[in-house]
Design an enzyme around this catalytic site. Structure first.
Site, mmCIF file in Angstrom:
data_model
loop_
_atom_site.group_PDB
_atom_site.id
_atom_site.type_symbol
_atom_site.label_atom_id
_atom_site.label_comp_id
_atom_site.label_asym_id
_atom_site.label_seq_id
_atom_site.Cartn_x
_atom_site.Cartn_y
_atom_site.Cartn_z
ATOM 1 N N ASP A 196 0.869 -1.169 0.000
ATOM 2 C CA ASP A 196 0.000 0.000 0.000
ATOM 3 C C ASP A 196 0.910 1.224 0.000
ATOM 4 O OD1 ASP A 196 -2.103 1.734 0.178
ATOM 5 O OD2 ASP A 196 -2.909 0.941 2.051
ATOM 6 N N ASP B 280 -0.269 -3.876 6.898
ATOM 7 C CA ASP B 280 -0.365 -3.749 8.355
ATOM 8 C C ASP B 280 -1.791 -3.663 8.862
ATOM 9 O OD1 ASP B 280 -1.049 -1.273 7.384
ATOM 10 O OD2 ASP B 280 0.250 -0.132 8.735
ATOM 11 N N ASP C 147 -5.405 -6.988 5.323
ATOM 12 C CA ASP C 147 -4.209 -7.467 4.629
ATOM 13 C C ASP C 147 -3.866 -8.918 4.944
ATOM 14 O OD1 ASP C 147 -3.483 -5.086 3.234
ATOM 15 O OD2 ASP C 147 -2.769 -4.223 5.116
ATOM 16 N N ASN D 24 35.416 -36.561 -5.889
ATOM 17 C CA ASN D 24 36.245 -37.517 -5.143
ATOM 18 C C ASN D 24 35.535 -38.861 -4.972
ATOM 19 O OD1 ASN D 24 38.348 -35.746 -4.832
ATOM 20 N ND2 ASN D 24 37.763 -35.073 -2.780
ATOM 21 N N ASN E 167 35.340 -37.194 4.601
ATOM 22 C CA ASN E 167 34.080 -36.446 4.601
ATOM 23 C C ASN E 167 34.011 -35.483 5.779
ATOM 24 O OD1 ASN E 167 31.511 -36.064 3.300
ATOM 25 N ND2 ASN E 167 30.576 -37.049 5.077
ATOM 26 N N ASP F 105 34.043 -31.369 5.714
ATOM 27 C CA ASP F 105 32.854 -30.700 6.258
ATOM 28 C C ASP F 105 33.210 -29.536 7.177
ATOM 29 O OD1 ASP F 105 30.874 -32.065 4.988
ATOM 30 O OD2 ASP F 105 30.534 -33.526 6.592
#
Length: 840
Positions: free
Chosen positions: A328, A589, A593, A657, A682, A686
């Site tokens: 608005d 608001d 709405d 890999n 792994n 990570d």
């Protein structure tokens, strides 16, 4: 549910209060806390999980992890206990890392949500207290006002012009009036005028009610439990799900093929099974849920510093992907400080009579607070002694009128104020100069011409009308007829300073602003031009009514101003934009709405909004300012960019890999890496990836909206996974044919090359530009350094024999170093070519 209160609308008030163990003055604080402990919180679904045990267990719920744990336990008894213990330890450490990050993220989110908790006015210890809705219990007495949400199923104790929107339960669009009283037990839902239900909201008026049921015991809670209602999936969640399915398909095919081939070559079945599962773990980005949670939580914390509070974490990614923002004009494009400019009669002359009747209407209305009535009351003060209010028909968004019935000296007068066209539609006469009246049709043309001129000048125009001679003391909307039109009141809301620059900034960020307002086309276009909205093109609600959904879908992109729209049309406009391929944000608001906020990909409200709007919103701004929104969008894009970085990392070097390892197992007489070595690889790769949430992001990545693109991710994985595999096989060749490495040396050399190359490649693919010109976050840089050091040190440490590693001579390390450097250079060149093609 207590059978004594199942049909509570039919129980006399005194009896109901007695059964609930309460009074009209509410509960005491201690009793309320006791009931909260016994009944549980007033919520329909669990809030953000912060208990440590569920979060810890969730780290191990992946089917692949569960199967791996089962196989490792089997290995503990059948083959190598030491290897099995190491595998279990690595899986557990990985889980602990994910838990540590995710638990911290959950706590951070909980603290942020506390900043925008919706509260209700409740009588506790005989006084009014603001209590979070989730802490309300049966027996509480709540005070109701316009814009508030109903916090549970309750019974009216007293009310004054109380109208409630029950569309979520009854489908009735017109607000239902609520009154105290007793109704028969068999009264159908839509006729229970003495009852309020959770999930509904107050449109106007005030009242007191006693809470009977909360949470899942409410009518709405029962429906949601039966249907297992879930919020609609966001575009980001949809993208993550599709990505997960894609990786699952690739992993499943690869793992089955590897296991079958290894069994064909008559290798030990259990070792082959563990090897296949370890590769599956390497292929699966099991940290993705934790990375997403951490990214979103950190993004939410950064956005909070910009006065943007995130209620629904998954909306952050949509916030960054948003390319259309509907809003608005009031309070966003304009200051939100409505001022009364003039009160005019039919001829356009200043009129004290029109202003007086507008003041009467504004003074006595008891609906929701609104800036128009406040502006009228603030502009002038009149002596209204002798006037007594008898009744009110509150404003609603279909009539767009507010009527007040007054009495003075025994004579009744109804004063109506509202949108000019809607007020004119119920008038048969108009008051003209000198105090006489004329047929409305004789002056309609003059009125409409004046209305158009005032609207073109940017004024909001309301009509004022009266009807006398009403013998009743109560009125309904049906009394709004045969009225006499008095004149106009004009209001002005000046454009907000700096909003033109903000709109330009939104355009630079790739976000198109669209104005959706109930104001007239002329006012909307005037304000849009004043604030610099590029080439404003308007369509009205009346035109939308006769436009088919297909026509709207084709035309919605051509309009950036939607004027004179009804609340139900807002949702239709947003859905059409979404179907047209946009990620749509809606900023609102008001009471009207809520449905649009639900429909949007990102519902945005403000701290000062009515409760029903704040509840529907995904994101709440602590300031009503588009500039705050711009900063929030940038943070959303940073969060999205960092999430994609992890995906790219998981699908490039890691995938390459694991793919290389699968291929190598076909021609080597031994497993290229042991299962415990694969899992350690792994885990090591990570560690740097867990710092991605705090990584810096290139400006280019935040300049325009970005969305999940599985095809792009697939191409990225194929390109960089292939490059990774090429250098993996180069490593195989160097180790086997140049250095004639033993089995342990081969595994050690490849472990070192795999971890270091996968770690360094993070620095390359985290940016689209040259990696030496883009500084990584300090925690990412530190993690990369420490992982490389640990990888080089491990084969020479006392832990080497536990993992099956063997110290390598310097010549091996030099050769591996050359391969890694060539890999990084090749990846950098490939990245430049890849993104050039994408842009092209």
């Amino acid at each position: 549910m207590d059978h004594h209160t199942d049909e509570f609308w039919s129980v006399p008030e005194s009896g109901l209060l007695e059964k609930l163990g309460t009074s009209a003055g509410g509960l005491g604080t201690d009793e309320a806390l006791r009931r909260l402990a016994g009944n549980g919180r007033n919520i329909l679904k669990p809030s953000v999980e912060t208990e440590w045990l569920p979060i810890l267990l969730s780290q191990f719920k992946s089917p692949i992890i569960i199967i791996l744990l089962f196989a490792a336990v089997l290995s503990l008894f059948l083959s190598s206990p030491a290897d099995a213990i190491i595998i279990l330890a690595i899986v557990f450490v990985s889980g602990l890392l994910g838990f540590w990050q995710e638990h911290g993220a959950a706590n951070a989110v909980k603290n942020l949500l506390n900043m925008v908790r919706i509260k209700a006015a409740v009588l506790r210890d005989g006084t009014t207290a603001e209590v979070p809705i989730e802490d309300i219990v049966p027996g509480d007495v709540v005070l109701l006002s316009a814009g508030g949400i109903i916090p549970g199923d309750c019974r009216i104790l007293d009310s004054k012009d109380l109208f409630v929107n029950e569309a979520t339960l009854t489908g009735e669009t017109y607000p239902a009036e609520k009154l105290a009283g007793v109704l028969p037990a068999g009264t159908p839902l839509r006729k229970r005028t003495n009852t309020l239900f959770m999930g509904t909201s107050v449109v106007s008026g005030s009242g007191r009610a006693v809470i009977v049921h909360t949470g899942k015991e409410t009518l709405f809670g029962g429906i949601s439990e039966k249907l297992k209602l879930r919020p609609p999936e966001t575009e980001f969640q949809h993208g993550v799900r599709r990505f997960g399915y894609f990786l699952m398909e690739v992993t499943l095919i690869l793992v089955i093929a590897i296991f079958a081939v290894n069994v064909y070559f008559e290798r030990p079945v259990l070792d082959s099974f563990l090897f296949s599962l370890a590769i599956a773990v390497g292929l699966t980005p099991q940290l993705l849920p934790a990375i997403i949670s951490i990214n979103l939580a950190r993004g939410a914390k950064r956005m909070a510093l910009e006065s943007v509070i995130v209620k629904r974490l998954s909306s952050i990614e949509n916030f960054g992907s948003m390319n259309v923002l509907c809003s608005d004009k009031t309070g966003t494009l304009t200051r939100g400080e409505v001022r009364l400019h003039s009160a005019e009669d039919v001829s356009g002359r200043e009129s004290e009579d029109v202003l007086f009747h507008a003041y009467l209407n504004a003074y006595f209305e008891t609906g929701f607070r609104n800036p128009i009535d406040e502006a009228i009351r603030a502009h002038s003060k009149f002596d209204i002694e002798g006037y007594k209010k008898l009744d009110e028909v509150p404003y609603d968004f279909s009539r767009k009128r507010l009527s007040i019935l007054l009495s003075k000296e025994g004579a009744n007068l109804m004063v109506t104020k509202g949108a000019l066209i809607n007020v004119l539609s119920v008038c048969t006469h108009a008051r003209v100069s000198g105090g006489g009246t004329e047929d409305i049709e004789s002056v309609r043309g003059k009125i409409e011409e004046r209305f158009a001129n005032l609207s073109r000048e940017g004024f909001r125009v309301l009509g004022v009308a009266i009807r006398s001679g009403i013998g009743e003391s109560l009125i309904t909307k049906d009394f709004e007829k045969d009225m006499t039109f008095l004149g106009f009141i004009t209001l002005f809301d000046p454009p907000k300073e700096g909003v033109r620059d903000t709109i330009d900034e939104l355009e630079r960020l790739g976000i198109e602003l669209k104005v959706v307002t109930g104001d007239s086309r002329e006012v909307a276009l005037y304000v849009s031009r004043e604030v610099g909205l590029p080439d404003p093109q308007a369509v009205t609600g009346k035109e939308l009514l006769v436009m088919s959904n297909d026509a709207l879908l084709k035309m919605v992109s051509h309009y950036n101003v939607f004027a004179e729209v009804e609340p139900s049309q807002k949702e239709r406009i947003i859905n059409a934009m979404k179907k047209a391929g946009n990620v749509v944000g809606y900023m609102g608001d008001g009471i009207n709405d809520a449905s649009a906020l639900h429909a949007a990909d990102v519902g945005i409200s403000v701290e000062s909004a009515v409760d029903v709007a704040k509840q529907a919103a995904d994101i709440v701004l602590l300031k009503m300012d588009l500039g705050v929104l711009v900063n929030g969008v940038r943070e959303g894009r940073v969060t999205f960019a960092n999430t994609l970085k992890y995906v790219f990392m998981a699908t490039s070097a890691n995938f390459g890999n694991m793919f290389s390892m699968a291929g190598a197992s076909l021609f080597l007489s031994f497993l290229p890496l042991l299962p415990k070595q694969i899992l350690l690889t792994n885990l090591m790769t990570d560690l740097p990836e867990m710092t991605i949430a705090g990584d810096s992001v290139d400006r280019e990545m935040a300049e325009k909206p970005r969305r999940w693109d599985i095809r792009f991710i697939r191409n990225f994985m194929a390109t960089f996974g292939l490059i990774s595999s090429i250098f993996d096989y180069m490593t195989f060749g160097v180790l086997l044919f140049i250095f004639h490495a033993t089995t342990d040396q081969f595994r050690t050399g490849w472990f070192i090359e795999s971890v270091i190359s996968a770690t360094l490649i993070i620095l390359v693919i985290r940016t689209r530009g040259p990696f030496l010109r883009s500084r990584p976050g300090k925690y990412l840089a530190l993690a990369v350094f420490l992982v490389i050091c640990a990888t080089l040190f491990l084969p020479y440490s006392r832990l080497a024999h536990l993992f099956g590693f063997h110290p390598l001579p310097p010549s091996f390390l030099i050769a591996l170093g050359v391969i890694v450097v060539l890999y990084v250079i090749t990846a950098e060149v490939a990245k430049k070519i890849f993104y050039k093609r994408v842009r092209g």
